[in-house]
Structures are given as structure tokens and as C-alpha cells.
Scaffold this active site. Structure first.
Site, PDB file in Angstrom:
ATOM      1  N   ASP A 295       0.827  -1.194   0.000  1.00 20.53           N
ATOM      2  CA  ASP A 295       0.000   0.000   0.000  1.00 20.53           C
ATOM      3  C   ASP A 295       0.875   1.264   0.000  1.00 20.53           C
ATOM      4  OD1 ASP A 295      -2.690   0.981   0.119  1.00 20.53           O
ATOM      5  OD2 ASP A 295      -2.178   1.752   2.101  1.00 20.53           O
ATOM      6  N   MET A 323     -22.918   3.250 -12.440  1.00 23.42           N
ATOM      7  CA  MET A 323     -21.528   3.682 -12.344  1.00 23.42           C
ATOM      8  C   MET A 323     -21.390   5.192 -12.506  1.00 23.42           C
ATOM      9  SD  MET A 323     -20.118   0.953 -11.553  1.00 23.42           S
ATOM     10  CE  MET A 323     -18.384   1.331 -11.599  1.00 23.42           C
ATOM     11  N   ASP A 342     -26.868  12.515 -19.274  1.00 23.43           N
ATOM     12  CA  ASP A 342     -27.490  11.260 -19.694  1.00 23.43           C
ATOM     13  C   ASP A 342     -28.437  11.605 -20.845  1.00 23.43           C
ATOM     14  OD1 ASP A 342     -27.729   8.356 -17.914  1.00 23.43           O
ATOM     15  OD2 ASP A 342     -29.132   8.657 -19.568  1.00 23.43           O
ATOM     16  N   VAL A 399     -21.377   5.028 -20.183  1.00 24.81           N
ATOM     17  CA  VAL A 399     -22.647   4.611 -20.806  1.00 24.81           C
ATOM     18  C   VAL A 399     -22.628   3.094 -20.958  1.00 24.81           C
ATOM     19  CG1 VAL A 399     -22.812   6.838 -22.002  1.00 24.81           C
ATOM     20  CG2 VAL A 399     -21.925   4.859 -23.242  1.00 24.81           C
ATOM     21  N   VAL A 400     -23.678   2.563 -21.552  1.00 25.20           N
ATOM     22  CA  VAL A 400     -23.824   1.098 -21.616  1.00 25.20           C
ATOM     23  C   VAL A 400     -22.607   0.411 -22.257  1.00 25.20           C
ATOM     24  CG1 VAL A 400     -26.334   0.944 -21.568  1.00 25.20           C
ATOM     25  CG2 VAL A 400     -25.183   1.481 -23.716  1.00 25.20           C
ATOM     26  N   GLU A 401     -22.389  -0.838 -21.869  1.00 30.47           N
ATOM     27  CA  GLU A 401     -21.204  -1.578 -22.306  1.00 30.47           C
ATOM     28  C   GLU A 401     -21.409  -2.146 -23.718  1.00 30.47           C
ATOM     29  OE1 GLU A 401     -18.401  -1.539 -20.825  1.00 30.47           O
ATOM     30  OE2 GLU A 401     -17.322  -3.436 -20.958  1.00 30.47           O
ATOM     31  N   LYS A 406     -20.415   3.100 -27.346  1.00 33.19           N
ATOM     32  CA  LYS A 406     -19.285   3.798 -26.740  1.00 33.19           C
ATOM     33  C   LYS A 406     -18.485   4.551 -27.804  1.00 33.19           C
ATOM     34  CE  LYS A 406     -18.482   1.194 -22.473  1.00 33.19           C
ATOM     35  NZ  LYS A 406     -18.930   2.156 -21.460  1.00 33.19           N
ATOM     36  N   SER A 428     -15.643  -1.991 -18.582  1.00 34.95           N
ATOM     37  CA  SER A 428     -15.033  -3.033 -17.740  1.00 34.95           C
ATOM     38  C   SER A 428     -14.245  -4.032 -18.560  1.00 34.95           C
ATOM     39  CB  SER A 428     -16.086  -3.795 -16.932  1.00 34.95           C
ATOM     40  OG  SER A 428     -17.373  -3.398 -17.201  1.00 34.95           O
ATOM     41  N   HIS A 449     -11.258   2.677 -14.816  1.00 43.12           N
ATOM     42  CA  HIS A 449     -12.205   1.617 -14.469  1.00 43.12           C
ATOM     43  C   HIS A 449     -12.485   1.602 -12.973  1.00 43.12           C
ATOM     44  CE1 HIS A 449     -13.107  -2.979 -14.324  1.00 43.12           C
ATOM     45  NE2 HIS A 449     -14.195  -2.261 -14.350  1.00 43.12           N
ATOM     46  N   ASN A 452     -17.908  -1.394  -8.595  1.00 36.41           N
ATOM     47  CA  ASN A 452     -19.247  -1.169  -8.073  1.00 36.41           C
ATOM     48  C   ASN A 452     -19.380  -1.721  -6.653  1.00 36.41           C
ATOM     49  OD1 ASN A 452     -22.002  -0.691  -7.962  1.00 36.41           O
ATOM     50  ND2 ASN A 452     -22.553  -2.528  -9.126  1.00 36.41           N
ATOM     51  N   GLU A 461      -8.724   1.049 -11.820  1.00 36.24           N
ATOM     52  CA  GLU A 461      -7.719   0.610 -12.788  1.00 36.24           C
ATOM     53  C   GLU A 461      -7.563   1.725 -13.815  1.00 36.24           C
ATOM     54  OE1 GLU A 461      -7.456  -3.893 -14.283  1.00 36.24           O
ATOM     55  OE2 GLU A 461      -9.505  -3.267 -13.941  1.00 36.24           O
ATOM     56  N   ASN A 499     -10.604  -8.034 -14.300  1.00 34.58           N
ATOM     57  CA  ASN A 499     -11.558  -8.963 -14.906  1.00 34.58           C
ATOM     58  C   ASN A 499     -10.859 -10.068 -15.685  1.00 34.58           C
ATOM     59  OD1 ASN A 499     -14.001  -8.040 -13.902  1.00 34.58           O
ATOM     60  ND2 ASN A 499     -14.051  -6.349 -15.363  1.00 34.58           N
TER      61      ASN A 499
HETATM   62  P1  NAD Z   1     -26.277   1.497 -16.523  1.00 32.80           P
HETATM   63  O1  NAD Z   1     -27.102   0.802 -17.501  1.00 32.80           O
HETATM   64  O2  NAD Z   1     -26.711   1.507 -15.089  1.00 32.80           O
HETATM   65  O3  NAD Z   1     -26.109   3.008 -16.942  1.00 32.80           O
HETATM   66  C1  NAD Z   1     -25.816   3.432 -18.235  1.00 32.80           C
HETATM   67  C2  NAD Z   1     -26.397   4.836 -18.405  1.00 32.80           C
HETATM   68  O4  NAD Z   1     -25.901   5.364 -19.599  1.00 32.80           O
HETATM   69  C3  NAD Z   1     -27.935   4.837 -18.506  1.00 32.80           C
HETATM   70  O5  NAD Z   1     -28.442   5.754 -17.556  1.00 32.80           O
HETATM   71  C4  NAD Z   1     -28.192   5.315 -19.916  1.00 32.80           C
HETATM   72  O6  NAD Z   1     -29.358   6.117 -20.013  1.00 32.80           O
HETATM   73  C5  NAD Z   1     -26.945   6.125 -20.181  1.00 32.80           C
HETATM   74  N1  NAD Z   1     -26.646   6.354 -21.582  1.00 32.80           N
HETATM   75  C6  NAD Z   1     -26.792   5.517 -22.622  1.00 32.80           C
HETATM   76  N2  NAD Z   1     -26.373   6.128 -23.758  1.00 32.80           N
HETATM   77  C7  NAD Z   1     -25.943   7.352 -23.405  1.00 32.80           C
HETATM   78  C8  NAD Z   1     -25.423   8.460 -24.128  1.00 32.80           C
HETATM   79  N3  NAD Z   1     -25.268   8.416 -25.430  1.00 32.80           N
HETATM   80  N4  NAD Z   1     -25.069   9.549 -23.424  1.00 32.80           N
HETATM   81  C9  NAD Z   1     -25.241   9.617 -22.104  1.00 32.80           C
HETATM   82  N5  NAD Z   1     -25.763   8.610 -21.384  1.00 32.80           N
HETATM   83  C10 NAD Z   1     -26.111   7.507 -22.026  1.00 32.80           C
HETATM   84  O7  NAD Z   1     -24.828   0.899 -16.660  1.00 32.80           O
HETATM   85  P2  NAD Z   1     -23.637   0.846 -15.606  1.00 32.80           P
HETATM   86  O8  NAD Z   1     -23.727  -0.394 -14.841  1.00 32.80           O
HETATM   87  O9  NAD Z   1     -23.570   2.145 -14.897  1.00 32.80           O
HETATM   88  O10 NAD Z   1     -22.382   0.686 -16.561  1.00 32.80           O
HETATM   89  C11 NAD Z   1     -21.815   1.768 -17.246  1.00 32.80           C
HETATM   90  C12 NAD Z   1     -20.434   1.392 -17.698  1.00 32.80           C
HETATM   91  O11 NAD Z   1     -19.641   1.062 -16.557  1.00 32.80           O
HETATM   92  C13 NAD Z   1     -20.343   0.183 -18.606  1.00 32.80           C
HETATM   93  O12 NAD Z   1     -19.336   0.379 -19.536  1.00 32.80           O
HETATM   94  C14 NAD Z   1     -19.997  -0.951 -17.655  1.00 32.80           C
HETATM   95  O13 NAD Z   1     -19.332  -2.015 -18.280  1.00 32.80           O
HETATM   96  C15 NAD Z   1     -19.073  -0.233 -16.720  1.00 32.80           C
HETATM   97  N6  NAD Z   1     -18.932  -0.854 -15.407  1.00 32.80           N
HETATM   98  C16 NAD Z   1     -20.024  -1.356 -14.767  1.00 32.80           C
HETATM   99  C17 NAD Z   1     -19.872  -1.941 -13.520  1.00 32.80           C
HETATM  100  C18 NAD Z   1     -21.045  -2.479 -12.765  1.00 32.80           C
HETATM  101  O14 NAD Z   1     -20.844  -3.297 -11.859  1.00 32.80           O
HETATM  102  N7  NAD Z   1     -22.259  -2.058 -13.071  1.00 32.80           N
HETATM  103  C19 NAD Z   1     -18.585  -1.991 -12.927  1.00 32.80           C
HETATM  104  C20 NAD Z   1     -17.508  -1.441 -13.599  1.00 32.80           C
HETATM  105  C21 NAD Z   1     -17.700  -0.865 -14.834  1.00 32.80           C
END
Ligand code: NAD
Length: 712
Positions: A295, A323, A342, A399-401, A406, A428, A449, A452, A461, A499
Site C-alpha cells: 500500500d 456507475m 445522460d 454509458v452502456v457496455e 461507446k 469493464s 475503471h 461497483n 484501474e 476482470n
Molecule cells: P447502466 O445501464 O446503469 O447506466 C448506463 C447509463 O448510460 C444509462 O443511464 C443510460 O441512459 C446512459 N446512456 C446511454 N447512452 C448514453 C449516451 N449516449 N449519453 C449519455 N448517457 C447515455 O450501466 P452501468 O452499470 O452504470 O455501466 C456503465 C459502464 O460502466 C459500462 O461500460 C460498464 O461495463 C461499466 N462498469 C459497470 C460496472 C457495474 O458493476 N455495473 C462496474 C464497472 C464498470
């Protein structure tokens, strides 16, 4: 009388000797070997002086003494238990010398007195502290007990129960509480500390205070009778129930203090030294001390990067989901105003209300005020547009994965921000280089990264793509640190570090399921091993949809090792509508019973699906389950190091501990291999060769077996 590099001793006209701790060219005092030597020399000089009336022990630093020098423990803990006990006994000797002086002694505690620092203060007849002082014994967090008399003097001074409260928690106690419990004689404002300490000493010299009575109180044993025996047995029972037996220090501390309360003072010290030697020579202490040093290493790395970072005055996050909402909150909490964008108003409302509920919890715990909450929420500006983005220094995309979404969002935002703005993605799994293809300024792009839930998970990361600049990495590291996170810089690959090593572990789990091993048994065995949750429960918490999605990315990235011959079990469960905790159905079912109590119980639906897919049944021991689960993760971690995805064993292990909850007392995957010994680990791996390519030794580990090398 004496002047060293850390200790000086002067005699005033009034016959008061002042022993001042002030380590040259250091910001703090630690009781390292050098300071111990000087303390011995100063005490020897004091012993030859005839006209001393009293001794004041104080620090010239902002804190009294922070404890032993933990960097010296690595070598020390390699000695035998008996040698370590002897080492502790030497310091007992020094502190006993202070306690036997033929005149009163006072310790003036400013700032902090931890571990050995508190033990030094306890050797004095009186302790006076300033109101801001914190006192405590953090040893248990390193897998050891206080070894310089702390268990003996504190327990006799404040009682066994209160002392165990301090020592088993490892947490510092505020001055006021310490005084109330009897560990301090007086608490005064900081600017009064020295005058008050000198006045206290004069009172003792004048006979107005009975210093011998105070001294006696720290040494006196409890009467050995039925009442004491019952009280100690009661403490052992009530406190013992709460202790985690996988961490041996706490049960050993409980046993030693309760057993020593009726023993002669010096016998009790010998008992403490013996237990200290046993704990310090054990593997858990070695692992936990290693973790502390790891650490410290990460903190130094962060500081090094921060030197070339650009300031982040304002920032933005894209996506207000699980996230994005968490990232917006965490940055605002730590002082960075955030735009939170958003495409969906409901998501924005949810993001803000989620932040509000975390703050409400802090308010209910007394850690936050209403005004503080309002100020933090006011620093998060929810928006559906890119207005204001020209003024931000940093953007985190969350935003969504999905690669297509992206890429489009990243390309769009790059046009809305200034040329100097850094854009990072919280993906992720998706390759940073792949996402960088859609950008004009790939040098200003990297992965950031978070894990959650963002507010609770320490790790970030920081992922370097092949075109990411050092400036971008430096600013990202500093920004993550400013949010109270621990950043670790890794190179780009599918799954990055955390991961990438997690999914081989899940592949090990899948193979065990296919061999007919019960998932609940696997969970129990892995939880017993030290994981906060077993793999089935963890998959439910992550969400089976997310699991399957990430697994496919890893399978595509490393088909030779992570490809599946047959459909993974979680995919079948997902097809049948099981999402895990999010819809209450996964390996377990989650819900609330008729009494309002939350439950988690084995899912019969899963049992039926498993019985349809799995026809085998394998006799397997718990040890084999552990091997089959741990080997793929450990080997993949070693591969990440060999391929320079991560720069050091230290960073790899810390990534697993902070990002995955790898059992702390085991020190990380590479420390785990070191502890087994590379040859033993390699032999284990070979016995599971039929499990496939995730169970093949890496070239690096083969070389370690041949050369006898270790990771640490
Ligand atoms: P989520 O579905 O909870 O949230 C995604 C948000 O993005 C939604 O509110 C959606 O409306 C918004 N969105 C979609 N398109 C958009 C755009 N063009 N502009 C602005 N907002 C937009 O998803 P999440 O779990 O928060 O995951 C988000 C990212 O974080 C992903 O890439 C995921 O892989 C990564 N991540 C998730 C976790 C987890 O445990 N949930 C952990 C680490 C990383």
C-alpha cells in the site's frame, strides 16, 4: 546529557530531564532500530546523573510516535519465533528502565501515539495529551499483537475489557475517551501541553501527586480467584464469538490478555513477547505486513505520477446509471464540480437521488451535515445536453457496455470539449485501443475503471492504451487519488487486470459445476478459504447478464484459454430468466419473507437446470475445490505480470485485493504462490492438467521453479 540523531536529553535548572524525540530529516518519529539504540544510550546517560528530579518525555514533531518501523518487519519476521520474542524483550527492557526510574515521569502526547508510541507513553507514570491526540494499537491489522508491553500495561490500567476494545479493533481512540477510560491522566489544549506536562511533573516531584501509585496501577495483577476467572471466561466467550478465526492475531490477543491478568507483571510481559514471536513468525503476519508495504508503494507511485498531472478543476461524466451516478457523486464529494449527462431524464433523477441517499446515510451516522449534503448535491449538475462541456478538464464515459454506442459517444464528446480535455472510459472489458480508433486525440484517452459500488470500492484501474500519453495517465492517476481512490496503472488487454484474472476463476467454477460439484458447497469452501462471497453468490451479485457479456469478451480475447467447449452454466441460467440479485433469481433466490426479513436461499430452479445439464458426479475434497478455483486465477495473474499488463507483483496483488476482495490475510495471488512455494504450486497445477489450458504453467513460473526465484 545526550544528543543523537533522533533523541536528545537535557537537564533543566529545576532538575527536570527532558527526553525529546525528533528524528533528524524525517517528518515523523518511528521507533526503528536506530531510535531504540539512542533511547538506550539516553537512558544510560540518565542513569549516571545524580541530581535528576523527574523526567518528561515528549516529541518535537507534529505527532508523538507513530509506532514501530514496519519496513523493518520484513526481515525481522523471517526470524524464528524465539528470536522475535527476544527482540521484543529487549524493548521491554528499555521501557521497564523508564518505569523503574527513582523519580516521577510524564509523557506529553501530541497528535498521535500508536503501537510502540503508545507503549512508550505507557511506560511513564503520567500521560497528558492534547485534545486532538489519537491513541491506539493498530498491530492487529498487521496480524500481530502489541509486543512492547502494551497488552500488559493497558489492560492493568483500564481493565481487560476496555483494553481489548482498543487492541482488538486496532482503531485509534480520541484523547477524551482515553482519559475517561483511565489511559490518560489529563487532556489539555495543544498550546498548553508542554506547560501543563511540566506543571504536572512539578506536582509529582513536590509529592502532591502519588507517582508510585500510578506506576503500581500499571503493574498490579488481578487477584486469582473465582470471580476473576468467571469475568475472564465471560470476556473470552462474548468477544471470542465476534472474531474471525482465519485472522489468528485477534484470538491470540484475547487469550493472552485474559490469561495474563492474574499473572505477575514480568511473567505477563514474557507471555506477551512469546505470543508476539509466534504471531510475527506466522504466514498471516507476513502477508499483512506485505500488504501494508504494498500500500505504501502504491502511494509513492501515485505521488510520482501526480507530479506531472494537470489540475482537474471541473469534470463531467457521461451516463448517470449505476456507475456514472457513483462517479459523479464521488468526484463532487471530494471537491470536483461535475456535469452529469445522460440521454434519459429519469436516469439523471435516479443518479441524483442515489447520491442523496448515500449522503443521508452519512448524516445519520453523524459524518455529514445537511448543509454539507446540499453543497455536494449542488456540485453535481445534471444535464441532457453538452452545455458547459467546453469548460471541463476531464470526462469519464460510463454509458452502456456496447462497443458501437461507446465509440459513437466518445467521438461525439471529443468534439464538444477543448483540445486539452482528457476523455476516459469506464468500460469493464472493451479494449482501450479498439475504442481509441474512433478518436482524433487517442493520446488524451485512457481507461478509468471504477468498481461497483463506486463510493465503497477503493480500486481504480487506470488503463493505458498504446497511444495514451504519460500526461493523460498522470492526470488520471491524480484525479482518481483526489476522489479518495487507489489507482493502479495497467496496460490494455481484454478485461485489463482485474476482470482478466476473475474470469479464469469463474471458468474453474464452471468446470466444477460441470463435474457435478454442488454450487453451495463450492461457495462454502471458498468463503472458508477467505473470500467475502463464494463464486455462485458473487455471480449473482455481479448479475448473470453482465457475467455472460464479460465472459464473451474474455472468450474472444483469449480463445485458446478462455474458450468454452460447451455452453457455460451461467449462460443457460440466463436463458431461463435468471439475472441474479437484480431480479431475485440466480444461483440463489433473494427476497423478503412474511416477517419482513431478507433471505437468500438455494434456488431449486437452478438445481433442476443443473441436473438436466450435468450428468457427471465427481468425488472431490475441499482442498481440490480450492486448487481448481485458485489455480486459473493465480496463473492468469502471473501471465499478466509476464506480459507486462501490470508492472509489479505488488500492483497485481493489490489490484486483486482492492478490486475483487481477494482474502487480505493471504496477501494476493502472487503472494499465495510464493507462500506455497513455486515448486509446490507447480506440482498442484500439474495434477489438474486434465482441466485444460487454464491449468498450464506459465514460462515464468517454470523458470521460478528452476531458479528458486520468488515474486517478492
Ligand atoms: P447502466 O445501464 O446503469 O447506466 C448506463 C447509463 O448510460 C444509462 O443511464 C443510460 O441512459 C446512459 N446512456 C446511454 N447512452 C448514453 C449516451 N449516449 N449519453 C449519455 N448517457 C447515455 O450501466 P452501468 O452499470 O452504470 O455501466 C456503465 C459502464 O460502466 C459500462 O461500460 C460498464 O461495463 C461499466 N462498469 C459497470 C460496472 C457495474 O458493476 N455495473 C462496474 C464497472 C464498470
Amino acid at each position: 546529557m545526550y544528543a543523537g540523531q533522533s533523541v536528545t536529553l537535557t537537564l533543566t535548572d529545576s532538575g527536570i530531564a527532558e527526553l525529546v524525540l525528533d528524528t533528524h530529516e524525517a517528518s515523523v518519529n518511528v521507533l526503528n532500530a536506530h531510535l531504540q539504540d539512542e533511547l538506550g544510550q539516553a537512558l544510560a546517560a540518565l542513569g549516571t546523573q545524580a541530581n535528576v528530579q523527574g523526567l518528561l518525555i515528549r516529541s518535537a514533531k507534529p505527532a508523538f510516535v507513530l509506532g514501530a518501523d514496519i519496513t523493518e518487519f520484513t526481515e525481522l519476521f523471517g526470524l524464528s519465533a524465539a528470536d522475535i520474542s527476544r527482540w521484543a524483550g529487549k524493548v521491554h527492557g528499555l521501557f521497564n528502565t523508564i518505569e523503574k526510574l527513582p523519580y516521577p515521569t510524564v509523557a506529553a502526547v501530541n497528535g498521535m501515539a500508536l503501537g510502540g508510541g503508545m507503549e512508550l507513553a505507557l511506560s511513564a507514570d503520567f500521560r497528558i495529551a492534547d485534545t486532538s491526540a489519537r491513541l491506539g494499537f493498530p498491530e492487529v491489522t498487521l496480524g500481530i499483537c502489541p509486543g512492547w508491553g502494551g497488552t500488559v500495561r493497558l489492560s492493568r490500567l483500564v481493565g481487560a475489557e476496555a483494553a481489548l476494545g482498543w487492541i482488538l479493533s486496532g482503531k485509534p481512540v480520541k484523547a477524551a475517551q482515553a482519559q475517561q477510560q483511565g489511559a490518560l491522566d489529563s487532556v489539555v489544549d495543544g498550546d498548553q501541553l508542554l506547560d501543563s506536562a511540566r506543571a504536572l511533573l512539578q506536582e509529582a516531584i513536590a509529592g502532591e501527586r502519588d507517582y508510585l501509585a500510578n506506576r503500581h496501577r500499571k503493574q498490579e495483577a488481578l487477584e486469582n480467584n473465582a470471580e476473576t476467572a468467571a469475568a475472564m471466561a465471560n470476556l473470552q466467550q462474548t468477544l471470542g464469538k465476534k472474531l474471525d478465526p482465519r485472522y489468528p492475531a485477534a484470538p491470540a490477543i484475547l487469550a493472552t490478555i485474559t490469561a495474563a491478568m492474574t499473572e505477575d507483571f514480568y511473567k505477563a510481559q514474557a507471555m506477551e513477547a512469546q505470543v508476539f514471536g509466534e504471531l510475527a513468525s506466522g504466514v498471516e503476519a507476513k502477508n499483512l505486513v506485505g500488504l501494508f508495504l504494498n500500500d505504501q508503494y502504491l502511494k509513492r507511485e501515485t505521488k510520482r505520477w501526480a507530479k506531472q498531472a494537470h489540475p482537474v478543476g471541473r469534470a463531467a461524466v457521461l451516463g448517470a446509471g449505476i456507475m456514472g451516478g457513483g462517479i459523479g457523486y464521488q468526484a463532487a464529494l471530494n471537491g470536483t464540480p461535475m456535469l452529469m449527462k445522460d440521454i434519459n431524464q429519469e436516469a439523471l433523477d435516479l443518479g441524483i437521488s442515489h447520491a442523496g441517499s448515500i449522503l443521508d446515510r452519512s448524516i445519520s451516522k453523524g459524518r455529514m451535515t445537511e448543509a454539507g449534503k446540499e453543497a455536494i448535491l449542488a456540485a453535481i449538475h445534471p444535464t441532457l445536453t453538452y452545455e458547459g462541456f467546453t469548460d471541463v478538464d476531464y470526462v469519464v464515459e460510463a454509458v452502456v457496455e456496447r462497443v458501437d454506442v461507446k465509440r459513437a459517444v466518445l467521438a461525439e464528446v471529443e468534439h464538444k470539449v477543448s483540445e486539452n480535455t482528457i476523455v476516459a472510459t469506464n468500460t469493464s472489458t472493451i479494449s482501450i485501443d479498439l475504442l481509441a480508433e474512433s478518436l482524433q486525440r487517442p493520446d488524451k484517452f485512457c481507461g478509468m475503471h471504477f468498481f461497483n459500488p463506486v463510493h465503497a470500492m477503493k480500486l481504480v484501474e487506470v488503463i493505458r492504451g498504446s497511444q495514451t500519453s504519460d500526461d493523460t495517465i498522470a492526470t488520471t492517476v491524480a484525479f482518481a487519488a483526489s476522489m479518495g481512490k487507489t489507482p493502479i496503472v495497467v496496460n490494455d488487454c481484454p478485461g485489463f487486470l482485474v476482470n482478466r484474472v476473475l474470469f479464469p476463476y469463474f471458468n474453474g467454477f464452471n468446470r466444477l459445476l460441470m463435474d457435478g460439484v454442488d454450487f453451495e458447497r463450492i461457495d462454502q469452501v471458498m468463503e472458508q478459504f477467505g473470500w467475502p462471497m463464494g463464486p455462485a453468490y458473487l455471480a449473482d451479485v455481479i448479475g448473470l447478464d453482465t457475467m455472460v457479456h464479460a465472459d464473451k469478451v474474455l472468450e474472444d480475447g483469449f480463445p485458446e484459454r478462455m474458450g468454452h467447449d460447451d455452453r457455460p452454466i451461467i449462460e443457460t441460467l440466463l436463458e431461463q430468466g435468471a439475472l441474479g440479485q437484480k431480479n431475485g433469481v440466480g444461483f440463489y433466490e433473494y427476497g423478503t419473507d412474511e416477517h419482513g426479513k431478507r433471505y437468500k436461499r438455494r434456488s431449486e430452479k437452478v438445481a433442476t437446470i443443473l441436473s438436466q445439464r450435468v450428468t457427471r458426479s465427481t468425488e472431490i475434497t475441499d482442498a481440490e475445490i480450492i486448487e481448481r478455483m485458485m489455480i486459473p486465477m493465480c496463473l492468469e495473474t502471473a501471465r499478466c505480470l509476464e506480459e507486462s499488463i501490470v508492472a509489479s507483483a505488488t500492483e497485481a496483488d493489490m489490484g486483486l485485493i482492492l478490486g475483487l476482495g481477494f482474502p487480505r490475510f493471504r496477501g494476493g495471488a502472487l503472494r499465495y504462490i510464493d507462500n506455497l512455494g513455486a515448486a509446490v504450486f507447480a506440482a498442484q497445477v500439474e495434477t489438474h492438467a486434465e482441466c485444460g489450458p487454464l491449468y498450464e504453467l506459465t514460462d515464468g513460473i517454470k523458470a521460478m521453479v528452476a531458479n528458486g526465484n520468488t515474486f517478492y
